[in-house]
Scaffold this motif. Structure first.
Motif, PDB file in Angstrom:
ATOM      1  N   PRO A  92       3.426  -5.758 -11.153  1.00  0.00           N
ATOM      2  CA  PRO A  92       2.692  -6.053  -9.922  1.00  0.00           C
ATOM      3  C   PRO A  92       2.913  -4.973  -8.866  1.00  0.00           C
ATOM      4  O   PRO A  92       4.004  -4.410  -8.757  1.00  0.00           O
ATOM      5  N   VAL A  93       1.853  -4.683  -8.113  1.00  0.00           N
ATOM      6  CA  VAL A  93       1.913  -3.691  -7.038  1.00  0.00           C
ATOM      7  C   VAL A  93       1.361  -4.325  -5.766  1.00  0.00           C
ATOM      8  O   VAL A  93       0.276  -4.919  -5.786  1.00  0.00           O
ATOM      9  N   ARG A  94       2.100  -4.209  -4.684  1.00  0.00           N
ATOM     10  CA  ARG A  94       1.625  -4.677  -3.384  1.00  0.00           C
ATOM     11  C   ARG A  94       1.491  -3.464  -2.467  1.00  0.00           C
ATOM     12  O   ARG A  94       2.421  -2.673  -2.345  1.00  0.00           O
ATOM     13  N   ARG A  95       0.322  -3.359  -1.842  1.00  0.00           N
ATOM     14  CA  ARG A  95       0.015  -2.184  -1.018  1.00  0.00           C
ATOM     15  C   ARG A  95       0.112  -2.525   0.464  1.00  0.00           C
ATOM     16  O   ARG A  95      -0.502  -3.487   0.923  1.00  0.00           O
ATOM     17  N   ILE A  96       0.857  -1.706   1.181  1.00  0.00           N
ATOM     18  CA  ILE A  96       0.957  -1.855   2.629  1.00  0.00           C
ATOM     19  C   ILE A  96       0.394  -0.596   3.274  1.00  0.00           C
ATOM     20  O   ILE A  96       0.833   0.525   3.000  1.00  0.00           O
ATOM     21  N   GLY A  97      -0.601  -0.802   4.111  1.00  0.00           N
ATOM     22  CA  GLY A  97      -1.240   0.318   4.795  1.00  0.00           C
ATOM     23  C   GLY A  97      -2.180  -0.215   5.855  1.00  0.00           C
ATOM     24  O   GLY A  97      -2.117  -1.394   6.238  1.00  0.00           O
ATOM     25  N   VAL A  98      -3.072   0.632   6.322  1.00  0.00           N
ATOM     26  CA  VAL A  98      -4.035   0.240   7.344  1.00  0.00           C
ATOM     27  C   VAL A  98      -5.133  -0.600   6.683  1.00  0.00           C
ATOM     28  O   VAL A  98      -5.664  -0.205   5.649  1.00  0.00           O
ATOM     29  N   PRO A  99      -5.487  -1.750   7.255  1.00  0.00           N
ATOM     30  CA  PRO A  99      -6.536  -2.586   6.655  1.00  0.00           C
ATOM     31  C   PRO A  99      -7.852  -1.831   6.489  1.00  0.00           C
ATOM     32  O   PRO A  99      -8.151  -0.905   7.242  1.00  0.00           O
ATOM     33  N   ASP A 100      -8.626  -2.245   5.490  1.00  0.00           N
ATOM     34  CA  ASP A 100      -9.869  -1.563   5.137  1.00  0.00           C
ATOM     35  C   ASP A 100     -10.999  -1.963   6.088  1.00  0.00           C
ATOM     36  O   ASP A 100     -11.945  -2.669   5.722  1.00  0.00           O
ATOM     37  N   ARG A 101     -10.852  -1.524   7.321  1.00  0.00           N
ATOM     38  CA  ARG A 101     -11.888  -1.772   8.327  1.00  0.00           C
ATOM     39  C   ARG A 101     -11.732  -0.755   9.448  1.00  0.00           C
ATOM     40  O   ARG A 101     -10.667  -0.165   9.626  1.00  0.00           O
ATOM     41  N   PHE A 102     -12.788  -0.540  10.205  1.00  0.00           N
ATOM     42  CA  PHE A 102     -12.709   0.349  11.354  1.00  0.00           C
ATOM     43  C   PHE A 102     -11.965  -0.353  12.492  1.00  0.00           C
ATOM     44  O   PHE A 102     -12.073  -1.571  12.667  1.00  0.00           O
ATOM     45  N   SER A 103     -11.214   0.436  13.239  1.00  0.00           N
ATOM     46  CA  SER A 103     -10.443  -0.109  14.346  1.00  0.00           C
ATOM     47  C   SER A 103     -10.883   0.531  15.654  1.00  0.00           C
ATOM     48  O   SER A 103     -11.198   1.723  15.698  1.00  0.00           O
ATOM     49  N   ASP A 104     -10.919  -0.266  16.710  1.00  0.00           N
ATOM     50  CA  ASP A 104     -11.255   0.290  18.031  1.00  0.00           C
ATOM     51  C   ASP A 104     -10.023   0.335  18.929  1.00  0.00           C
ATOM     52  O   ASP A 104     -10.119   0.495  20.135  1.00  0.00           O
ATOM     53  N   ARG A 105      -8.846   0.223  18.328  1.00  0.00           N
ATOM     54  CA  ARG A 105      -7.604   0.176  19.097  1.00  0.00           C
ATOM     55  C   ARG A 105      -7.132   1.596  19.432  1.00  0.00           C
ATOM     56  O   ARG A 105      -7.225   2.504  18.612  1.00  0.00           O
ATOM     57  N   VAL A 106      -6.622   1.767  20.638  1.00  0.00           N
ATOM     58  CA  VAL A 106      -6.072   3.040  21.096  1.00  0.00           C
ATOM     59  C   VAL A 106      -4.586   2.846  21.368  1.00  0.00           C
ATOM     60  O   VAL A 106      -4.194   1.850  21.983  1.00  0.00           O
ATOM     61  N   VAL A 137       3.739   2.106   0.589  1.00  0.00           N
ATOM     62  CA  VAL A 137       3.696   2.119   2.053  1.00  0.00           C
ATOM     63  C   VAL A 137       3.091   3.441   2.511  1.00  0.00           C
ATOM     64  O   VAL A 137       3.551   4.512   2.095  1.00  0.00           O
ATOM     65  N   GLU A 138       2.088   3.365   3.391  1.00  0.00           N
ATOM     66  CA  GLU A 138       1.435   4.599   3.830  1.00  0.00           C
ATOM     67  C   GLU A 138       0.777   4.438   5.192  1.00  0.00           C
ATOM     68  O   GLU A 138       0.413   3.335   5.602  1.00  0.00           O
ATOM     69  N   ASP A 139       0.605   5.552   5.875  1.00  0.00           N
ATOM     70  CA  ASP A 139      -0.132   5.635   7.135  1.00  0.00           C
ATOM     71  C   ASP A 139      -1.558   6.065   6.767  1.00  0.00           C
ATOM     72  O   ASP A 139      -1.998   7.185   7.040  1.00  0.00           O
ATOM     73  N   HIS A 140      -2.270   5.167   6.103  1.00  0.00           N
ATOM     74  CA  HIS A 140      -3.589   5.453   5.522  1.00  0.00           C
ATOM     75  C   HIS A 140      -4.200   4.109   5.175  1.00  0.00           C
ATOM     76  O   HIS A 140      -3.509   3.095   5.100  1.00  0.00           O
ATOM     77  N   LEU A 141      -5.491   4.089   4.953  1.00  0.00           N
ATOM     78  CA  LEU A 141      -6.122   2.863   4.498  1.00  0.00           C
ATOM     79  C   LEU A 141      -5.465   2.372   3.206  1.00  0.00           C
ATOM     80  O   LEU A 141      -5.003   3.183   2.397  1.00  0.00           O
TER      81      LEU A 141
END
Length: 331
Positions: free
Chosen positions: A288-302, A264-268
């Protein structure tokens, strides 16, 4: 009879409570701690890129403070020169600016020469998301953990941030210390045994392991573990405050002793903690490893950090759901 007026001493101020001592953003705790260290060690230099507030803390230490302005490449270059001259510079900037604007200087001047520059980087992850996508620092760990010699630290709260700064002051090589922007809830209610490269176990469990880094991810992992415990699922929680060098031993124990790992991270989801854990497990572990983080794409959300994390799918509920899948207890 002459009356004598006896001057009474003012009562001593009460000791601050634990919450009072660590109230405020981690970056403010680190700044105050650095000023205290600088008063005891004249080699310590505060190198500022006009982030605001540091000049006041160092007003009585003019020889140990320099503001280079909003010029991040110069910031790192000057800090490298100071370190090469025997000083101990702490260079302050925003995490996104350090990882992108000054990456070449960190690579060539600092890491390439293994110089003891401490980069104090604030506004990491989505903590400055209210400024918009240009301030989404969700690739900083991935960029900088690739550099040889560079230690990468991500404290979980103000208590840990203070301990990390003190540890960084004595560390022989370059350090990147990633902090957030605003105050976050405390993870620790007592002094922490902070050691660079050693994960902290926040909860024991044999069914699944949750490995988190940074303030909100660590808190979310703990909440998810509590939810899972109520369902009879034992979740081990590791606070991975050091991304490089990663605590491979703790990761491999988790891979061998539990049914799987959720990061779990606050990162891609690419390049950061999840990527580092997968590298270790793929090479030597085998779970097995499951990764939770920011999706691998640019975001325009504020928006605010928690709002953006929720939008990215980084939530205690998602962590618990992924853990259930690994244990075969999905509902």
């Amino acid at each position: 009879m002459t009356e004598l007026t006896i001057a009474q001493e003012a009562p001593a101020a009460p000791e601050p409570t634990w919450e009072e001592r660590y109230a405020g953003p981690s970056r403010e705790i680190c700044r105050r701690t650095l000023a205290e260290l600088a008063r005891r060690d004249p080699r310590i230099m505060c190198v500022d890129s006009d982030v605001g507030g540091l000049e006041t803390l160092f007003a009585d230490l003019p020889e140990q403070y320099v503001n280079v302005g909003i010029a991040e490449a110069n910031l790192i270059g000057m800090a490298a020169g100071m370190a090469a001259s025997g000083l101990v510079p702490f260079a302050h900037t925003l995490s996104g600016f350090a990882a992108a604007r000054a990456c070449e200087q960190i690579k060539v001047d600092v890491a390439g020469n293994d110089l003891p520059v401490r980069i104090i980087a604030t506004h990491g992850g989505l903590s400055a998301g209210h400024y918009g996508p240009t301030h989404h620092a969700v690739d900083d760990i991935g960029i900088l953990r690739l550099l040889p010699n560079l230690t990468v630290l991500v404290p979980a709260d103000a208590v840990e941030a203070e301990a990390a700064l003190i540890a960084a002051a004595d560390h022989p090589g370059p350090v990147f210390l990633r902090l957030g922007r605003s105050e976050t809830p405390l993870v620790h209610r007592s002094p922490v045994d902070f050691r660079i490269g050693r994960a902290l176990t926040l909860a024991d469990g044999d069914d699944v392991t949750l490995i988190a880094t940074g303030p909100h991810p660590v808190l979310m992992a703990r909440r998810a573990a509590e939810t899972l415990a109520a369902e009879g699922i034992g979740a081990r929680v590791l606070n991975m405050h050091t991304i490089k060098p990663l605590d491979e031993e703790a990761v491999l124990r988790a891979a061998a002793e539990t049914g799987g790992i959720v990061t779990v991270e606050d990162h891609l989801v690419t390049g950061g903690l999840g990527g580092a854990v997968c590298e270790v497990v793929a090479a030597r572990g085998g779970c097995p490893v499951r990764r939770i983080g920011v999706p691998d794409r640019f975001s325009d959300r504020v928006g605010g950090e928690l709002d953006l994390l929720r939008h990215a799918g980084v939530t205690p509920e998602r962590i618990a759901a992924e853990a259930r899948l690994l244990t075969g207890a999905a509902v």
